[in-house]
Each structure stands twice: as structure tokens, then as C-alpha cells.
Design an enzyme around this catalytic site. Sequence first.
Site, PDB file in Angstrom:
ATOM      1  N   PRO A  70       7.462 -22.940   0.132  1.00 37.11           N
ATOM      2  CA  PRO A  70       8.722 -23.687   0.125  1.00 37.11           C
ATOM      3  C   PRO A  70       9.934 -22.769  -0.065  1.00 37.11           C
ATOM      4  O   PRO A  70      11.061 -23.150   0.213  1.00 37.11           O
ATOM      5  CB  PRO A  70       8.561 -24.664  -1.047  1.00 37.11           C
ATOM      6  CG  PRO A  70       7.432 -24.153  -1.852  1.00 37.11           C
ATOM      7  CD  PRO A  70       6.565 -23.324  -0.947  1.00 37.11           C
ATOM      8  N   GLU A 127       0.935 -21.783  -7.980  1.00 36.80           N
ATOM      9  CA  GLU A 127       2.349 -21.374  -7.994  1.00 36.80           C
ATOM     10  C   GLU A 127       2.594 -20.253  -6.992  1.00 36.80           C
ATOM     11  O   GLU A 127       3.615 -19.577  -7.051  1.00 36.80           O
ATOM     12  CB  GLU A 127       2.727 -20.902  -9.406  1.00 36.80           C
ATOM     13  CG  GLU A 127       2.698 -22.016 -10.434  1.00 36.80           C
ATOM     14  CD  GLU A 127       3.549 -23.198 -10.007  1.00 36.80           C
ATOM     15  OE1 GLU A 127       3.032 -24.326 -10.004  1.00 36.80           O
ATOM     16  OE2 GLU A 127       4.719 -22.984  -9.643  1.00 36.80           O
ATOM     17  N   ARG A 165       0.818 -24.910  21.319  1.00 41.54           N
ATOM     18  CA  ARG A 165       1.190 -25.759  22.465  1.00 41.54           C
ATOM     19  C   ARG A 165       2.128 -25.027  23.424  1.00 41.54           C
ATOM     20  O   ARG A 165       2.313 -25.457  24.567  1.00 41.54           O
ATOM     21  CB  ARG A 165       1.818 -27.054  22.006  1.00 41.54           C
ATOM     22  CG  ARG A 165       3.156 -26.911  21.313  1.00 41.54           C
ATOM     23  CD  ARG A 165       3.637 -28.241  20.778  1.00 41.54           C
ATOM     24  NE  ARG A 165       4.017 -29.156  21.833  1.00 41.54           N
ATOM     25  CZ  ARG A 165       5.201 -29.129  22.454  1.00 41.54           C
ATOM     26  NH1 ARG A 165       6.095 -28.222  22.113  1.00 41.54           N
ATOM     27  NH2 ARG A 165       5.482 -29.991  23.401  1.00 41.54           N
ATOM     28  N   ASP A 177      11.175 -30.041  25.534  1.00 41.62           N
ATOM     29  CA  ASP A 177      10.994 -30.482  24.141  1.00 41.62           C
ATOM     30  C   ASP A 177      12.322 -30.828  23.491  1.00 41.62           C
ATOM     31  O   ASP A 177      13.356 -30.314  23.890  1.00 41.62           O
ATOM     32  CB  ASP A 177      10.455 -29.288  23.321  1.00 41.62           C
ATOM     33  CG  ASP A 177       8.953 -29.228  23.354  1.00 41.62           C
ATOM     34  OD1 ASP A 177       8.420 -28.172  23.007  1.00 41.62           O
ATOM     35  OD2 ASP A 177       8.343 -30.236  23.729  1.00 41.62           O
TER      36      ASP A 177
HETATM   37  C1  LIG Z   1       2.204 -24.293  -0.987  1.00 39.23           C
HETATM   38  O1  LIG Z   1       2.986 -24.331   0.209  1.00 39.23           O
HETATM   39  C2  LIG Z   1       4.025 -25.217   0.242  1.00 39.23           C
HETATM   40  O2  LIG Z   1       4.251 -26.011  -0.667  1.00 39.23           O
HETATM   41  C3  LIG Z   1       4.892 -25.176   1.447  1.00 39.23           C
HETATM   42  C4  LIG Z   1       4.597 -24.297   2.495  1.00 39.23           C
HETATM   43  C5  LIG Z   1       5.464 -24.304   3.603  1.00 39.23           C
HETATM   44  N1  LIG Z   1       6.544 -25.114   3.665  1.00 39.23           N
HETATM   45  C6  LIG Z   1       6.823 -25.944   2.642  1.00 39.23           C
HETATM   46  N2  LIG Z   1       7.926 -26.728   2.727  1.00 39.23           N
HETATM   47  C7  LIG Z   1       5.998 -26.008   1.506  1.00 39.23           C
END
Ligand SMILES: COC(=O)c1ccnc(N)c1
Length: 243
Positions: free
Chosen positions: A88, A115, A158, A173
Site C-alpha cells: 500500500p 507488516e 492481457r 481500453d
Molecule cells: C499487503 O499488500 C497490500 O496490502 C497492498 C498491496 C498492493 N496494493 C495495495 N493497495 C495494498
Amino acid sequence: MRIDVVTIFPSYLQPLREALLGRAIDRGLLEVAVHDLRDWTHDVHQAVDDSPYGGGPGMVMRPQVWGEALDDVLATPDLPARLVVPTPAGRPFTQATAHAWAAEERLVFACGRYEGIDERVLLDARARGITVDEVSIGDYVLVGGEVAVLVMVEAVARLLPGVLGNPRSAAEDSFSDGLLEGPSYTRPEVWRELAVPDVLRGGNHAAIARWRRDRALERTRDRRPDLLDALGPDALDAADRAA
Ligand SMILES: COC(=O)c1ccnc(N)c1
């Protein structure tokens, strides 16, 4: 293209072998190898995580295990590879990313859980000349990177030649011209008293193209004004005229 995925839940990646992607693999357009991270543990508990230095909630994935796993996976086959770490905290994964990665010989995905992975694993990989991309598929947190890998592999695969039946699909797309795709219709002409727009049932291809562009501009203005801004002031004017 060769794709490797390292994960503690190999079965999470089984959907890659279904449907369109499964057929692409069967036809040799794509090669996918999934590796169980626990194969590189040496203790009876097969521990892959430990408590975070500095305290705080959750656990961090251990560098020794990931280091040995990536050493082996990146070495076999010995192809130029991009190491992708879904997180994230990463840079946004976009259609442009998918197009760029579709030109790669090999993608290796490291699925973090808990984590995340000890930062030194990425530092060590970069220090050895490996391209490392930390990418996010959106502003939300998952439990593990596996679902993000499914999303990214599908978005990239794809685009590979021969994977989609009609290559024009990828060319038209959403996002391909910076806009969201407009509405689509198929038979019957009228369904629950709702009719297909007349212009689509006529044979005037120029009028159809213009109508589709107008709907795309209108939808983008309403749902993703940020995309319209990126296209400049003319696009916003065109969207206002299209409504
Ligand atoms: C553990 O990975 C995630 O929470 C993750 C991975 C890729 N994009 C996200 N928004 C979250």
C-alpha cells in the site's frame, strides 16, 4: 513472458491458471511459476516473520528467508527481471505500468504479508542491480500481496500479443486514450422498455465514433475529473460540450 511469484500461500495464485490466462499459459504465451517462501526456511516452525524493531503492532517478514528465496528464484532462469513488491506504500500501478511491464522478459513478484518485508531485502536487491518496483493497486490495505499480484498479472498478461482474441480490445481500453470507456450495449434492441441509443443502430460510423467519444468524455468528467485535468483544458471543454 516469464512470471514468478514468491508467497506463503501458493494456492492463492491458482486463479492465474483459469480461463483466459490459463489458456495463454497452455499456449506458451506466458509462463507462471509459483514458489512457497517456506521452502527457504530452515527451522522446524518454518518461521517467515518476527517482531518489528522499534516495537509496534504486527510482524515483519524476515530478511534471511526472503534473501535466500530471491537469490534462487532470480537466478533460475537467469533472465533480466523486474522485482515487483506489492504494498500500500508503493507507487500507483496504472494502465501505463501494465503497458511498460508487458514489454519485460520476466517479472518476479514478492508477496509480503503481515507488516511487510524487512526493508534490507529491497536495499540488497537494488544494490545488486535488480530493478525493484514497490507498487500499490489503490488506496486501501489488504492482508497480503497475493490479490494485488492477481490484479497486476491479469492487467499485464492481457496486453501480451495473442492473449486477447481481438487486439483492438486492448487498444480501446479505458485509459488507453486517457478517458474512461463509455457505455456498451448488445441485443435485444429494447429490454425492459429501455432502448439501445439510435445512433448505435445506424450505420454511420463517424457518428458512432463521435457519440462514443462524447460518452467517454462525459463519464470521465463525472467520475474521474482528475484524468480530464491531465488531458488539459481542451478536454474539459469537450466534456462540457459532450454533455
Ligand atoms: C499487503 O499488500 C497490500 O496490502 C497492498 C498491496 C498492493 N496494493 C495495495 N493497495 C495494498
